[in-house]
Enzyme design. Structure first.
Site, PDB file in Angstrom:
ATOM      1  N   LYS A 158      33.518 -28.334 -48.374  1.00  0.00           N
ATOM      2  CA  LYS A 158      33.596 -27.257 -49.339  1.00  0.00           C
ATOM      3  C   LYS A 158      32.148 -27.028 -50.103  1.00  0.00           C
ATOM      4  O   LYS A 158      31.975 -25.731 -50.030  1.00  0.00           O
ATOM      5  CB  LYS A 158      34.452 -27.830 -50.650  1.00  0.00           C
ATOM      6  N   LYS A 160      28.526 -23.305 -60.059  1.00  0.00           N
ATOM      7  CA  LYS A 160      29.003 -24.496 -60.055  1.00  0.00           C
ATOM      8  C   LYS A 160      28.832 -25.279 -58.717  1.00  0.00           C
ATOM      9  O   LYS A 160      28.340 -26.474 -58.484  1.00  0.00           O
ATOM     10  CB  LYS A 160      30.439 -24.845 -60.391  1.00  0.00           C
TER      11      LYS A 160
HETATM   12  P1  NAD Z   1      40.811 -24.148 -65.366  1.00  0.00           P
HETATM   13  O1  NAD Z   1      39.826 -24.527 -66.027  1.00  0.00           O
HETATM   14  O2  NAD Z   1      41.650 -23.061 -65.302  1.00  0.00           O
HETATM   15  O3  NAD Z   1      41.892 -25.380 -65.016  1.00  0.00           O
HETATM   16  C1  NAD Z   1      41.676 -26.764 -65.411  1.00  0.00           C
HETATM   17  C2  NAD Z   1      42.681 -27.210 -66.036  1.00  0.00           C
HETATM   18  O4  NAD Z   1      42.848 -28.698 -66.325  1.00  0.00           O
HETATM   19  C3  NAD Z   1      43.155 -26.800 -67.483  1.00  0.00           C
HETATM   20  O5  NAD Z   1      44.104 -26.204 -67.697  1.00  0.00           O
HETATM   21  C4  NAD Z   1      42.502 -28.012 -68.460  1.00  0.00           C
HETATM   22  O6  NAD Z   1      43.204 -27.903 -69.715  1.00  0.00           O
HETATM   23  C5  NAD Z   1      43.087 -28.998 -67.533  1.00  0.00           C
HETATM   24  N1  NAD Z   1      42.527 -30.375 -67.933  1.00  0.00           N
HETATM   25  C6  NAD Z   1      41.378 -30.556 -68.321  1.00  0.00           C
HETATM   26  N2  NAD Z   1      41.090 -31.791 -68.512  1.00  0.00           N
HETATM   27  C7  NAD Z   1      42.376 -32.708 -68.417  1.00  0.00           C
HETATM   28  C8  NAD Z   1      42.949 -33.762 -68.272  1.00  0.00           C
HETATM   29  N3  NAD Z   1      42.015 -34.764 -68.880  1.00  0.00           N
HETATM   30  N4  NAD Z   1      44.108 -34.036 -68.303  1.00  0.00           N
HETATM   31  C9  NAD Z   1      44.940 -33.063 -67.874  1.00  0.00           C
HETATM   32  N5  NAD Z   1      44.307 -31.674 -67.557  1.00  0.00           N
HETATM   33  C10 NAD Z   1      43.226 -31.449 -68.132  1.00  0.00           C
HETATM   34  O7  NAD Z   1      40.051 -24.314 -63.672  1.00  0.00           O
HETATM   35  P2  NAD Z   1      40.781 -23.714 -62.159  1.00  0.00           P
HETATM   36  O8  NAD Z   1      40.172 -22.223 -62.189  1.00  0.00           O
HETATM   37  O9  NAD Z   1      42.043 -23.782 -62.248  1.00  0.00           O
HETATM   38  O10 NAD Z   1      39.898 -24.615 -61.234  1.00  0.00           O
HETATM   39  C11 NAD Z   1      40.372 -25.960 -61.222  1.00  0.00           C
HETATM   40  C12 NAD Z   1      39.433 -26.709 -59.979  1.00  0.00           C
HETATM   41  O11 NAD Z   1      39.545 -25.783 -58.789  1.00  0.00           O
HETATM   42  C13 NAD Z   1      38.111 -26.514 -60.298  1.00  0.00           C
HETATM   43  O12 NAD Z   1      37.253 -27.554 -59.682  1.00  0.00           O
HETATM   44  C14 NAD Z   1      37.242 -25.402 -59.569  1.00  0.00           C
HETATM   45  O13 NAD Z   1      35.998 -25.496 -59.346  1.00  0.00           O
HETATM   46  C15 NAD Z   1      38.171 -25.180 -58.492  1.00  0.00           C
HETATM   47  N6  NAD Z   1      38.483 -24.040 -57.638  1.00  0.00           N
HETATM   48  C16 NAD Z   1      38.669 -22.897 -58.465  1.00  0.00           C
HETATM   49  C17 NAD Z   1      38.698 -21.521 -58.090  1.00  0.00           C
HETATM   50  C18 NAD Z   1      38.962 -20.466 -58.774  1.00  0.00           C
HETATM   51  O14 NAD Z   1      38.977 -19.209 -58.017  1.00  0.00           O
HETATM   52  N7  NAD Z   1      39.374 -20.631 -60.007  1.00  0.00           N
HETATM   53  C19 NAD Z   1      38.608 -21.387 -56.290  1.00  0.00           C
HETATM   54  C20 NAD Z   1      38.371 -22.681 -55.787  1.00  0.00           C
HETATM   55  C21 NAD Z   1      38.331 -23.914 -56.343  1.00  0.00           C
END
Ligand code: NAD
Length: 295
Positions: free
Chosen positions: A168, A243
Site C-alpha cells: 500500500k 498520511k
Molecule cells: P474515519 O476516520 O472515517 O473512520 C475511522 C473510524 O474508526 C471512526 O468512525 C472512529 O470513530 C473509529 N474509531 C476510532 N477509534 C476507535 C476505537 N478505539 N474503537 C472503535 N472505533 C474507533 O476513517 P476512514 O476514512 O474510514 O479510513 C479508515 C482507514 O482506511 C484509515 O486507516 C485510512 O487511512 C484508510 N483508507 C481510507 C481511504 C479513504 O478514502 N477514506 C482510502 C483508503 C484507505
C-alpha cells in the site's frame, strides 16, 4: 453465512460492513462514536457494548481504524476475547511495524491475522470494488478470500505479515510522486503557451503516460472525469496522501532505503494539506505548484 465482528464504522468501514450485511452475513459492530453506531444500527447490524463484546462468537473480526496506535489498542482489547481459529483482518492503513506487532499478538492467541489495507476510496467501499493488499499466511488468506470478494473486486496476497501495508505505501508513494510530476508538467506547459488539451493529447499517448495523467488528470475539463472537474472535492484527500507518504518515509527510514522523491513529495503535500489544500483532493496540488516560488 458467518458471524462477523466489524470495528471502526467511519467513511470506509460502514459501507464495507453494509456490503457484508447485504451478502447475508451476521454483523456485530462497534465504533467509539455514537453517530457511527446509530448508522450501523439503521442498517440492521447488531451494536455491541464495546469492541471486546463484539468479537465473542465471530468467525471473522475486521478492523477499519485511523492509525497504527489505535489499531494496536483495539487488538489488545479484542484478541483475548476472540474465539481461537477466528480470522482477524486489519483493513486500516497503518505503519508496517504496528502491523507486524498486531500479527504477533493475534498469532500468539491462536487467531489467523491478516493485514489487508485497501485502495479504491469511499466510492470503492460503497460499490464493493475495493482492491485488498494482503499480508499473512496462506490459510488466513484462503479463509478471508470470500469476504474480500464481497467487499472488493481484487485481493492480492502479497506475502507474509506486513507485506499488505508495504504494498500500500509503496504504491501510494509512487502515486504521490507521479501526481506531482503530472502537475508540474501541466503547470510548465501552460507557462510555455502549450494548451492543457494539447499537452494531454501528447503525454497520455507518449512515454509520460501514467494513471495521474490518463485517468485522474489534475486539470479541469481535460481527460476523463476526475476531482479536477468538481472543484477538487475528494476523491482521495490531500491529508490521506500526506498520511501515506509519512508512513512510507517512516518505513524507508527503518530499513535504510533512500527515497528522495518520496521525501520531497511528503514535504510538498505537507505544505499543501496544511494550507490551501485542506479538505481538497490530492490532485489539487497543481494549484499550489502553479503559485509556489521556484526553489
Ligand atoms: P474515519 O476516520 O472515517 O473512520 C475511522 C473510524 O474508526 C471512526 O468512525 C472512529 O470513530 C473509529 N474509531 C476510532 N477509534 C476507535 C476505537 N478505539 N474503537 C472503535 N472505533 C474507533 O476513517 P476512514 O476514512 O474510514 O479510513 C479508515 C482507514 O482506511 C484509515 O486507516 C485510512 O487511512 C484508510 N483508507 C481510507 C481511504 C479513504 O478514502 N477514506 C482510502 C483508503 C484507505
Amino acid at each position: 453465512m458467518s458471524r462477523i465482528a466489524f470495528i471502526g464504522l467511519g467513511n470506509m468501514g460502514l459501507p464495507m460492513a453494509v456490503n457484508l450485511k447485504k451478502a447475508g452475513h451476521d454483523l456485530v459492530v462497534y465504533d467509539t462514536i455514537a453517530a457511527a453506531r446509530e448508522k450501523a444500527g439503521a442498517e440492521g447490524m447488531t451494536i455491541a457494548e464495546n469492541a471486546a463484546a463484539a468479537v465473542g462468537n465471530a468467525a471473522f473480526i475486521i478492523t477499519m481504524l485511523p492509525n497504527g496506535a489505535i489499531a494496536l489498542r483495539v487488538f489488545e482489547d479484542v484478541v483475548p476475547a476472540a474465539r481461537k481459529g477466528a480470522a482477524i483482518i486489519d483493513c486500516s492503513t497503518i505503519d508496517v511495524g504496528s502491523a507486524k506487532k498486531a500479527h504477533e499478538m493475534a498469532s500468539a492467541a491462536g487467531l489467523l491475522p491478516l493485514d489487508a489495507p485497501v485502495s479504491g476510496g469511499i466510492g470503492g467501499a460503497a460499490a464493493g470494488t475495493l482492491t485488498f493488499m494482503v499480508g499473512g499466511s496462506d490459510a488466513a488468506f484462503e479463509m478471508a478470500k470470500p469476504l474480500f470478494d464481497t467487499m472488493g473486486q481484487k485481493a492480492v496476497h502479497c506475502g507474509e505479515a506486513g507485506t499488505g501495508q508495504a504494498a500500500k505505501i509503496c504504491n501510494n508513494m509512487l502515486l504521490g510522486i507521479s501526481m506531482i510530476g503530472a502537475c508540474e508538467a501541466f503547470a510548465l506547459a501552460e507557462k510555455l503557451g502549450l494548451s492543457a488539451q494539447a499537452a494531454f493529447d501528447v503525454i497520455s499517448t507518449s512515454s509520460g503516460a501514467c494513471w495521474s495523467v490518463n485517468t485522474y488528470c489534475p486539470v479541469p475539463g481535460i481527460g476523463p472525469q476526475s476531482p479536477a472537474d468538481n472543484d477538487y472535492k475528494p476523491g482521495f484527500a490531500a491529508e490521506l496522501m500526506l498520511k501515506d507518504l509519512g508512513l512510507s518515509q517512516e518505513a524507508a527510514a527503518q530499513v535504510g532505503q533512500s527515497t528522495p522523491m518520496g521525501l520531497n513529495a511528503r514535504q510538498l503535500y505537507d505544505r499543501f494539506a496544511s494550507g490551501s489544500g485542506a479538505g481538497k483532493d490530492f490532485s489539487g496540488i497543481i494549484e499550489y505548484l502553479k503559485t509556489a516560488a521556484r526553489s
